[in-house]
Design an enzyme around this catalytic site. Sequence first.
Site, PDB file in Angstrom:
ATOM      1  N   VAL A  83       1.003  -1.102   0.041  1.00  0.00           N
ATOM      2  CA  VAL A  83      -0.004   0.071   0.093  1.00  0.00           C
ATOM      3  C   VAL A  83       0.988   1.290   0.011  1.00  0.00           C
ATOM      4  CG1 VAL A  83      -1.848   1.219   1.302  1.00  0.00           C
ATOM      5  CG2 VAL A  83      -1.712  -1.125   1.288  1.00  0.00           C
ATOM      6  N   SER A  84       0.749   2.088  -1.042  1.00  0.00           N
ATOM      7  CA  SER A  84       1.520   3.322  -1.108  1.00  0.00           C
ATOM      8  C   SER A  84       0.666   4.301  -1.680  1.00  0.00           C
ATOM      9  CB  SER A  84       2.877   3.159  -1.761  1.00  0.00           C
ATOM     10  OG  SER A  84       2.760   3.050  -3.070  1.00  0.00           O
ATOM     11  N   ARG A  91      -3.525  12.761   0.744  1.00  0.00           N
ATOM     12  CA  ARG A  91      -4.565  13.525   1.328  1.00  0.00           C
ATOM     13  C   ARG A  91      -5.654  13.877   0.235  1.00  0.00           C
ATOM     14  NH1 ARG A  91      -2.183  11.791   5.037  1.00  0.00           N
ATOM     15  NH2 ARG A  91      -1.447  12.883   6.759  1.00  0.00           N
ATOM     16  N   GLY A  93      -7.718  10.857  -0.659  1.00  0.00           N
ATOM     17  CA  GLY A  93      -8.551   9.657  -0.500  1.00  0.00           C
ATOM     18  C   GLY A  93      -8.442   8.563  -1.159  1.00  0.00           C
ATOM     19  N   ALA A  95      -5.978   5.953  -0.920  1.00  0.00           N
ATOM     20  CA  ALA A  95      -5.903   4.985  -0.039  1.00  0.00           C
ATOM     21  C   ALA A  95      -7.289   4.348   0.434  1.00  0.00           C
ATOM     22  CB  ALA A  95      -4.982   5.004   1.220  1.00  0.00           C
ATOM     23  N   SER A  96      -8.101   5.142   0.822  1.00  0.00           N
ATOM     24  CA  SER A  96      -9.387   5.114   1.188  1.00  0.00           C
ATOM     25  C   SER A  96     -10.310   4.159  -0.016  1.00  0.00           C
ATOM     26  CB  SER A  96     -10.460   6.067   1.411  1.00  0.00           C
ATOM     27  OG  SER A  96      -9.646   6.747   2.819  1.00  0.00           O
ATOM     28  N   TYR A 124      -5.018   2.734   9.835  1.00  0.00           N
ATOM     29  CA  TYR A 124      -5.828   1.500   9.568  1.00  0.00           C
ATOM     30  C   TYR A 124      -7.153   1.517  10.376  1.00  0.00           C
ATOM     31  CZ  TYR A 124      -2.497   0.440   5.868  1.00  0.00           C
ATOM     32  OH  TYR A 124      -1.564   0.601   4.742  1.00  0.00           O
ATOM     33  N   PHE A 418       4.348  -9.648   5.428  1.00  0.00           N
ATOM     34  CA  PHE A 418       3.883 -10.002   4.094  1.00  0.00           C
ATOM     35  C   PHE A 418       3.167  -8.612   3.601  1.00  0.00           C
ATOM     36  CE2 PHE A 418       0.510 -10.415   7.495  1.00  0.00           C
ATOM     37  CZ  PHE A 418      -0.446  -9.475   7.123  1.00  0.00           C
TER      38      PHE A 418
END
Length: 418
Positions: A83-84, A91, A93, A95-96, A124, A418
């Site tokens: 996840v990056s 900022r 959104g 990742a959301s 998270y 992982f």
Amino acid sequence: MSPEIRTLDETDVADWVRALHTGFHLAPSVTDEEVAARRAAYDLARTRGAFDQGRCVATFRSMPRELTVPGGAFLAASAITNVSVTATHRRRGLASRLMAADLADAKERGEAVAILVAAEYPIYGRFGFGPATWVADWEVDLPRAALDPRYAGPDDGGRVDLVGVDEVRKAGPALHDRVRALTPGAIDRTPGWWEIATGERVFASQPWTEPFFAMHRDAAGEVQGLVAYTTVDHPWPGKLPRVDAKVRQLIAATPAAEQALWRFLLSLDWVTRLDTNHRAPDDVLPLLLGDPRAARTETLADFMWLRVLDVPVALSARTYGGAPTRLVLDVRDTAGLAGGRFVLETDAAGAGRCTPSTAADEPELTLDVADLGCLYLGDESVSRLAALGRVAEDRPGAVRAADALFRTARRPWCPDVF
């Protein structure tokens, strides 16, 4: 325009890997060999990116894994990794949006939980994850450890031998399958994991140094434990030895094998400092020392986070402590994936059965799905969360009953990143 969120096709992989390198502060360039290796190893249907004007600016990937739960059952899990978000697109959104799409797919596939290793703590919880396992790293000062200098191997007929990578590739997977069945919080290791751990597959961005491997066999000749470790020899001030040893992995199917491998490491000639790497916080290592204070805690931190996606399946999969109990849980989930009211019933053998409740069932405990994730593998205390106001006791005595149900004799542990 908002960046597009989508799964990858073959032509996206190189750009996605470049974005991953950028997000993880690796060299921005990637080799054709790395792109080909990642393309072969990844399920592109579970690999997502955010694309802005044709350029990948965020990465996300998940993998199917089996998670060991208390009692030894294996539960289908979605293991999230890579996840990056590129610094130029934070900022917004992204990742959301990536997380929401992946969790919805995982629930549709029937994966009862999602798991990940959090690089940063605050991220998270808002997605319904809670820290479910912790790790401790010890640095052992061997001159202060008050060890028995006469240790010369197991005295029960077993033995510890140095072995090569071929033997590890042959015996390691079967040993790990036995160990993970005994270790709540552990996950399965793929053939690709063993290829990387033994140097069969190497990425240019992740150089591999061959470790020493030592294997424990019991008196019958059966493999019961495995350790991989590296050493660094420093200048010897005043002709006094100064060698560091670092554990990469240590797994054992029996207490005798675990103790034998630790004692082997602690008795290595010239080694003055031993780095244990990530271990369960209640690992036996410090108590093997004549002076446990010689094992200095370098890290004590959250490790694997867990997000429940199917409450009845997840709670029915594990076993429980305490007396037979019926407990009504009201689980809150703002994402709408796993919330509701559920009845957990356990029997005298510890088997559990969780079903949606009827309208007549009044809640006895109310909690957020992230806090259920903290409790699920037995690491966290219901009483502690209640003291913080994160669990509401709707029936007197419900917190005490839930504590007896969920807590385990040993803390859960996930041996693998992982």
